[in-house]
Design a protein around this motif. Structure first.
Motif, PDB file in Angstrom:
ATOM      1  N   ILE A   8       0.831  -1.202   0.000  1.00  0.00           N
ATOM      2  CA  ILE A   8       0.000   0.000   0.000  1.00  0.00           C
ATOM      3  C   ILE A   8       0.869   1.257   0.000  1.00  0.00           C
ATOM      4  CG2 ILE A   8      -1.654   1.341   1.365  1.00  0.00           C
ATOM      5  CD1 ILE A   8      -2.929  -1.306   2.211  1.00  0.00           C
ATOM      6  N   GLU A   9       1.958   1.221   0.760  1.00  0.00           N
ATOM      7  CA  GLU A   9       2.870   2.373   0.778  1.00  0.00           C
ATOM      8  C   GLU A   9       3.414   2.648  -0.629  1.00  0.00           C
ATOM      9  OE1 GLU A   9       3.630   4.472   3.029  1.00  0.00           O
ATOM     10  OE2 GLU A   9       3.270   3.603   5.007  1.00  0.00           O
ATOM     11  N   ARG A  68       0.634   4.132  -2.756  1.00  0.00           N
ATOM     12  CA  ARG A  68       0.360   5.521  -2.371  1.00  0.00           C
ATOM     13  C   ARG A  68       1.423   6.474  -2.920  1.00  0.00           C
ATOM     14  NH1 ARG A  68       1.029   6.619   2.665  1.00  0.00           N
ATOM     15  NH2 ARG A  68      -0.405   8.368   2.960  1.00  0.00           N
ATOM     16  N   SER A  69       2.638   5.986  -3.028  1.00  0.00           N
ATOM     17  CA  SER A  69       3.718   6.840  -3.529  1.00  0.00           C
ATOM     18  C   SER A  69       3.491   7.252  -4.980  1.00  0.00           C
ATOM     19  CB  SER A  69       5.066   6.123  -3.399  1.00  0.00           C
ATOM     20  OG  SER A  69       5.186   5.066  -4.334  1.00  0.00           O
ATOM     21  N   GLY A  72       0.453   7.997  -6.021  1.00  0.00           N
ATOM     22  CA  GLY A  72      -0.717   8.872  -6.029  1.00  0.00           C
ATOM     23  C   GLY A  72      -2.037   8.197  -6.292  1.00  0.00           C
ATOM     24  N   VAL A 118      -5.720   6.650  -5.615  1.00  0.00           N
ATOM     25  CA  VAL A 118      -6.795   7.083  -4.718  1.00  0.00           C
ATOM     26  C   VAL A 118      -7.664   5.916  -4.259  1.00  0.00           C
ATOM     27  CG1 VAL A 118      -6.884   9.416  -5.647  1.00  0.00           C
ATOM     28  CG2 VAL A 118      -8.274   7.632  -6.700  1.00  0.00           C
ATOM     29  N   ILE A 157      -7.679   1.394  -4.014  1.00  0.00           N
ATOM     30  CA  ILE A 157      -6.884   0.167  -4.117  1.00  0.00           C
ATOM     31  C   ILE A 157      -7.792  -1.046  -3.987  1.00  0.00           C
ATOM     32  CG2 ILE A 157      -5.081  -1.233  -3.024  1.00  0.00           C
ATOM     33  CD1 ILE A 157      -3.774   1.344  -2.059  1.00  0.00           C
ATOM     34  N   TYR A 178      -4.761   3.856   6.678  1.00  0.00           N
ATOM     35  CA  TYR A 178      -4.606   4.713   5.495  1.00  0.00           C
ATOM     36  C   TYR A 178      -5.950   5.318   5.103  1.00  0.00           C
ATOM     37  CZ  TYR A 178      -0.099   2.404   5.241  1.00  0.00           C
ATOM     38  OH  TYR A 178       1.148   1.934   5.542  1.00  0.00           O
ATOM     39  N   ASP A 219      -6.623   8.069   3.852  1.00  0.00           N
ATOM     40  CA  ASP A 219      -6.569   8.915   2.659  1.00  0.00           C
ATOM     41  C   ASP A 219      -6.738   8.126   1.367  1.00  0.00           C
ATOM     42  OD1 ASP A 219      -4.083   7.720   3.333  1.00  0.00           O
ATOM     43  OD2 ASP A 219      -3.055   9.050   1.918  1.00  0.00           O
ATOM     44  N   VAL A 220      -6.734   6.792   1.463  1.00  0.00           N
ATOM     45  CA  VAL A 220      -6.900   5.935   0.289  1.00  0.00           C
ATOM     46  C   VAL A 220      -8.121   5.048   0.504  1.00  0.00           C
ATOM     47  CG1 VAL A 220      -5.875   4.090  -1.084  1.00  0.00           C
ATOM     48  CG2 VAL A 220      -4.425   5.907  -0.191  1.00  0.00           C
TER      49      VAL A 220
END
Length: 260
Positions: free
Chosen positions: A90-91, A94-95, A97, A99, A101, A119, A121-122
């Motif tokens: 996931i990291e 997220r890197s 961008g 939105v 998953i 997380y 924000d995702v």
């Protein structure tokens, strides 16, 4: 032909879509197949909307394939936790961008709540919720559930199906062990013939025992080897991974207008 004319003849870029990600590696073949399902879902949306199907029309999507510890062993036999591996995936996503998953593993959803809380924000799509919502919309009354021992132990499908009034039929313990052998010694070991034989036998027995013509293949590796039920050509195979892939395509095009 002049360069300028060649460039001008290329299809126009589609409206910007949202970046999405796929958390795979559980196992790798299922993660790779999920990309195929996702691309197919995107193409279907484009065609349904009358939009041109071109390379440029597909949304940016990233696949993270990591060697994540076995989810069923972690749940039932106190094996190594897959949480750290999923966090790494996931990291990485997220890197880039993303939105939304999708996790290409049913059993991995045992950690869904903890991951989503970590997380916020995702958006982490939930395969059980998306699948049961689709079944309810299609007014399916009952299903035979084929899954891993870990997924059975969670009871997430059973509870969600019951909440929507959908009967859920489970394999016997011996049949569950056959399914697990098909997953581990079959699909994961590259012996699809063995997997097909084991999955088909269990599927046929369940259809005949319960009189149910809908089978829910709640492990992303089962559809890789089970394509029908011997003696029951009308049996319907429902792949939650395909439902999840369609949901991810919905998220990708949410701001682009494709498929509306």
């Amino acid at each position: 032909m002049p360069v300028a004319s060649s460039i001008a003849s290329e299809p126009p870029l589609a409206p910007a879509a949202r970046k999405v990600g796929i958390l795979g590696g559980m196992g790798p073949a299922a993660g790779a197949d999920f990309v195929r399902l996702f691309v197919g879902a995107c193409e279907a949306r484009l065609r349904a909307s009358g939009s041109p199907v071109s390379d440029q029309a597909f949304p940016e999507h990233w696949l993270a394939q990591l060697p994540v510890p076995d989810r069923t062993l972690a749940l039932l036999e106190n094996g190594p936790s897959p949480f750290g591996g999923m966090v790494s995936g996931i990291e990485g996503l997220r890197s880039h961008g993303v939105v939304s998953i999708a996790m290409a593993c049913n059993t991995a959803h045992a950690w869904h709540h903890k991951l989503q809380r970590s997380y916020p924000d995702v958006e982490l799509l939930h395969i059980v919720h998306e699948t049961v919502k689709r079944l309810a919309a299609q007014r399916i009354a009952s299903v035979c559930l084929l899954a891993t021992q870990g997924t059975y132990s969670l009871g997430s499908y059973q509870a969600a199906l019951a909440e929507h009034g959908i009967a859920c039929h489970l394999p016997t313990q011996a049949e569950r062990e056959q399914v697990m052998r098909g997953i581990r010694d079959g699909v994961k070991a590259g012996d699809l013939a063995l997997a097909t034989r084991l999955f088909s036998t269990v599927a046929r027995r369940m259809v005949e025992r319960h009189g149910c013509d809908s089978l829910l293949l709640a492990c992303t590796e089962i559809p890789l080897a089970l394509h029908g039920v011997p003696g029951h050509a009308g049996a319907r195979l429902i792949d939650p991974a395909q439902v999840l892939a369609q949901a991810l395509a919905d998220r990708a095009y949410a701001c682009a207008g494709a498929g509306r």
